[in-house]
Design a protein around this motif. Structure first.
Motif, PDB file in Angstrom:
ATOM      1  N   ASP A 194       0.802  -1.001  -0.100  1.00 56.48           N
ATOM      2  CA  ASP A 194       0.103  -0.105  -0.200  1.00 56.48           C
ATOM      3  C   ASP A 194       0.740   1.174   0.073  1.00 56.48           C
ATOM      4  O   ASP A 194       0.405   2.297  -0.160  1.00 56.48           O
ATOM      5  N   LEU A 226     -11.458  -5.786  -1.374  1.00 53.26           N
ATOM      6  CA  LEU A 226     -12.143  -5.482  -2.628  1.00 53.26           C
ATOM      7  C   LEU A 226     -13.458  -4.736  -2.622  1.00 53.26           C
ATOM      8  O   LEU A 226     -13.802  -3.954  -3.452  1.00 53.26           O
ATOM      9  N   PHE A 227     -13.965  -4.757  -1.262  1.00 50.19           N
ATOM     10  CA  PHE A 227     -15.338  -4.124  -1.184  1.00 50.19           C
ATOM     11  C   PHE A 227     -14.899  -2.880  -0.149  1.00 50.19           C
ATOM     12  O   PHE A 227     -15.828  -2.261   0.361  1.00 50.19           O
ATOM     13  N   HIS A 228     -13.634  -2.451   0.015  1.00 51.42           N
ATOM     14  CA  HIS A 228     -13.384  -1.346   0.726  1.00 51.42           C
ATOM     15  C   HIS A 228     -13.252  -0.127  -0.213  1.00 51.42           C
ATOM     16  O   HIS A 228     -12.272   0.242  -0.981  1.00 51.42           O
ATOM     17  N   PRO A 229     -14.089   1.231   0.169  1.00 56.38           N
ATOM     18  CA  PRO A 229     -13.969   2.224  -0.600  1.00 56.38           C
ATOM     19  C   PRO A 229     -12.595   3.108  -0.776  1.00 56.38           C
ATOM     20  O   PRO A 229     -12.462   3.822  -1.509  1.00 56.38           O
ATOM     21  N   ALA A 230     -11.848   2.807   0.220  1.00 53.15           N
ATOM     22  CA  ALA A 230     -10.321   3.432   0.445  1.00 53.15           C
ATOM     23  C   ALA A 230      -9.345   2.406  -0.329  1.00 53.15           C
ATOM     24  O   ALA A 230      -8.453   3.144  -1.007  1.00 53.15           O
ATOM     25  N   TYR A 231      -9.442   1.485   0.014  1.00 53.19           N
ATOM     26  CA  TYR A 231      -8.313   0.350  -0.230  1.00 53.19           C
ATOM     27  C   TYR A 231      -8.448  -0.769  -1.447  1.00 53.19           C
ATOM     28  O   TYR A 231      -7.519  -1.443  -1.738  1.00 53.19           O
ATOM     29  N   ALA A 232      -9.518  -0.743  -2.129  1.00 48.94           N
ATOM     30  CA  ALA A 232      -9.820  -1.656  -2.893  1.00 48.94           C
ATOM     31  C   ALA A 232      -8.921  -1.827  -4.154  1.00 48.94           C
ATOM     32  O   ALA A 232      -8.528  -2.832  -4.684  1.00 48.94           O
ATOM     33  N   GLY A 233      -8.208  -0.721  -4.558  1.00 43.56           N
ATOM     34  CA  GLY A 233      -7.478  -0.644  -5.608  1.00 43.56           C
ATOM     35  C   GLY A 233      -6.087  -1.381  -5.174  1.00 43.56           C
ATOM     36  O   GLY A 233      -5.502  -2.119  -6.290  1.00 43.56           O
ATOM     37  N   VAL A 234      -5.674  -1.332  -3.902  1.00 43.69           N
ATOM     38  CA  VAL A 234      -4.530  -2.021  -3.396  1.00 43.69           C
ATOM     39  C   VAL A 234      -4.801  -3.550  -3.514  1.00 43.69           C
ATOM     40  O   VAL A 234      -4.071  -4.613  -4.123  1.00 43.69           O
ATOM     41  N   LEU A 236      -7.060  -5.117  -5.321  1.00 40.87           N
ATOM     42  CA  LEU A 236      -7.133  -5.721  -6.725  1.00 40.87           C
ATOM     43  C   LEU A 236      -5.521  -5.913  -7.253  1.00 40.87           C
ATOM     44  O   LEU A 236      -5.504  -6.932  -8.070  1.00 40.87           O
TER      45      LEU A 236
ATOM     46  N   SER B 202      -8.095   6.007  -4.493  1.00 43.47           N
ATOM     47  CA  SER B 202      -9.468   6.366  -4.413  1.00 43.47           C
ATOM     48  C   SER B 202      -9.608   7.988  -3.698  1.00 43.47           C
ATOM     49  O   SER B 202     -10.464   8.599  -3.968  1.00 43.47           O
ATOM     50  N   GLY B 233      -5.674  -2.060 -10.470  1.00 36.87           N
ATOM     51  CA  GLY B 233      -5.618  -1.471  -9.264  1.00 36.87           C
ATOM     52  C   GLY B 233      -5.977   0.135  -9.172  1.00 36.87           C
ATOM     53  O   GLY B 233      -6.921   0.746  -8.436  1.00 36.87           O
TER      54      GLY B 233
END
Lengths: 338, 338
Positions: A194, A226-234, A236, B202, B233
């Motif tokens: 992250d 994957l369902f976290h609005p802040a960290y889903a990019g990390v 995925l 995000s 990501g």
């Protein structure tokens, strides 16, 4: 390997920290890297006690220690200035330094200069500055398991550590691969995914679980959700770069909304399973789930047992709580891979 | 607003670059920010000609220019050293500097010192160092459209620019929101979301499309692709942070595999639509697609027309090529939002 590489064994620095809640890193190391922790360094007997021999950096170096680990997370993330001289003393005694703080030890001028002069290393494991390649998505040899989750902070690291330990005990080839600061200190290597520049998330995941023997397993610590609005990019990028053959879904049944995000519901396990498989197939077409790891720490034994049995019946996957039941059913499942 | 803020109008620096392929940034600015480009700065008549008045930085400053833009991408990403003195001269003439290079102008000591001494700004728009918050996922006012894609480099920026321009021409309230270096130079503001620390993808998207009036649209430039093994990501974090009410899927029908990733197939449009809706609903439950933007630049007029008609019939969504047909059908669709 292009990751942090921290030399063991460790001296764990507690200093004058008297709140055990701020010494989680030290407790995690004592529990999960016990063989690497040869002592604790405290300024006073009132400080948190890890039940390890008290040692100064000088004595620890004589006893074979290679690295002093800052074992506490000070409120605010800044190390007390009174610690600087002790850290410089540790460098002079022959130890490298490692910490998982927001503040970088390497930006404290006296420490940076002393380390350079003496040829010692400073590992700020929450950060990662070395060069990475972007992810390639090209299939690589070896097997990989990734722990994923319905939220942050519910046991993805512990599940991965427990699985790697149980596999090793069974004589299987397995390495824990750390993706966060505590995991990196426990294993002595890894990358805080992250903390890398966004373009390189999956490249970092590829670098930390490189090609290996066909029967070797990398057990990779998941991050975020994957369902976290802040960290889903990390999450995925880590999923794509890890190319997992096997996934373990980590979940806390007592949580109704995401930790610190009361407006965001925790997803249903069935939905989480479907979403992870769909995304993971991009780089690992044969991926499947091999188990569910429930964090039942808030439950009675009876309630935990019922919840595990019910989840197992519903999801038709081995359901465990690593701290309560161990992870043997998942290890058995991994033995079925070719 | 916590993004790059570049003052217009611009002087576009071409220097001695004689290869138009390395001057794409300058051409993009001339085409999409024509009103902001008051001149070009060339060392020789053999250099690429943008068909703008030739000006020195001193004359451009008198004519009202506020910022000199490095309009070329030198092979290797490093600016020729012979340019440094000209850039310093531009600072002394009263201009800020902006560039989208890997090399940071702010790390060239003479430029950094001169800018500090004179109070001028240097914008290295490929980078972003300012503090960001992590994404919150909390719903905010205003409407947002995000262009997404089946791959990189197939027209997400151009589609967003064309939609924002057409909406403004119709009297609708719309702002283009840039997420990559060329887009930032065109609009004068934005954040390169692939350059932020992974934890903040995000959060960066939330910062660059903040709450706005209920009938105001942010038209956000997409990045990467959910189906890209290196960059998904970034795409997912941008999708969650943007909270889009409307999505436009960008696609190049002539591409069978991902650009520079011959082992990765381009996804089917139906699959891409389903995956984006599923992911986007996490932060924007009512999200829907309002159109498909095809890049038909490799096709004859006839083939392009057929492809657009066929896609529209199949997908039951307006299908356009912004460069060939304009984007009016998408703008009409946006007028149906409450």
């Amino acid at each position: 390997m292009n990751t942090h590489q921290i030399q063991k064994p460790y001296l764990l620095m507690i200093g004058d920290m008297d709140d055990p809640g701020n010494a989680k890193t030290a407790f995690g190391l004592r529990d999960w890297a016990a063989e690497a922790c040869i002592g604790q360094f405290r300024f006073t007997e009132k400080a948190v006690d890890l039940d390890l021999p008290d040692m100064t950096p000088g004595l620890a170096a004589v006893a074979g220690a290679k690295t002093l680990i800052v074992g506490i997370a000070p409120p605010g993330g800044q190390l007390p200035e009174t610690w600087h001289a002790f850290l410089e003393g540790a460098l002079k005694a022959g130890l490298d330094l490692a910490a998982g703080l927001h503040q970088r030890l390497s930006t404290i001028p006296a420490l940076a200069e002393c380390a350079t002069a003496l040829g010692r290393k400073i590992h700020d494991v929450r950060h990662y500055d070395a060069r990475l390649a972007v992810g390639s998505g090209i299939r690589r040899a070896g097997k990989r398991l990734l722990t994923v989750g319905t939220d942050c902070a519910l046991g993805k690291k512990y599940a991965a550590l427990a699985i790697a330990k149980a596999m090793t005990a069974e004589g299987m080839k397995a390495d824990f691969r750390a993706t966060g600061q505590t995991g990196i200190l426990i294993s002595g290597q890894g990358i805080a995914v992250d903390a890398v520049v966004a373009d390189f998330i999956s490249g970092a995941a590829e670098a930390l679980s490189p090609a290996n023997e066909p029967d070797h397993w990398d057990i990779i610590e998941g991050q975020g959700s994957l369902f976290h609005p802040a960290y889903a990019g990390v999450s995925l990028g880590l999923l794509h770069g890890s190319q997992p053959d096997a996934l373990v879904l980590c979940h806390d049944p007592s949580r109704k909304s995401l930790d610190s995000f009361p407006h965001m519901p925790v997803p249903r396990l069935e939905d989480a399973i479907a979403a992870h498989l769909s995304a993971a197939r991009l780089t690992s077409p044969g991926v499947r789930f091999v188990g569910i790891s429930l964090n039942t720490s808030a439950m009675t034994d009876e309630a935990a047992g019922e919840t595990l049995a019910k989840s197992q019946a519903c999801l038709k996957l081995p359901c465990v709580d690593p701290m309560r039941t161990g992870v043997d059913p998942i290890v058995e499942e991994l033995k079925t891979f070719g």
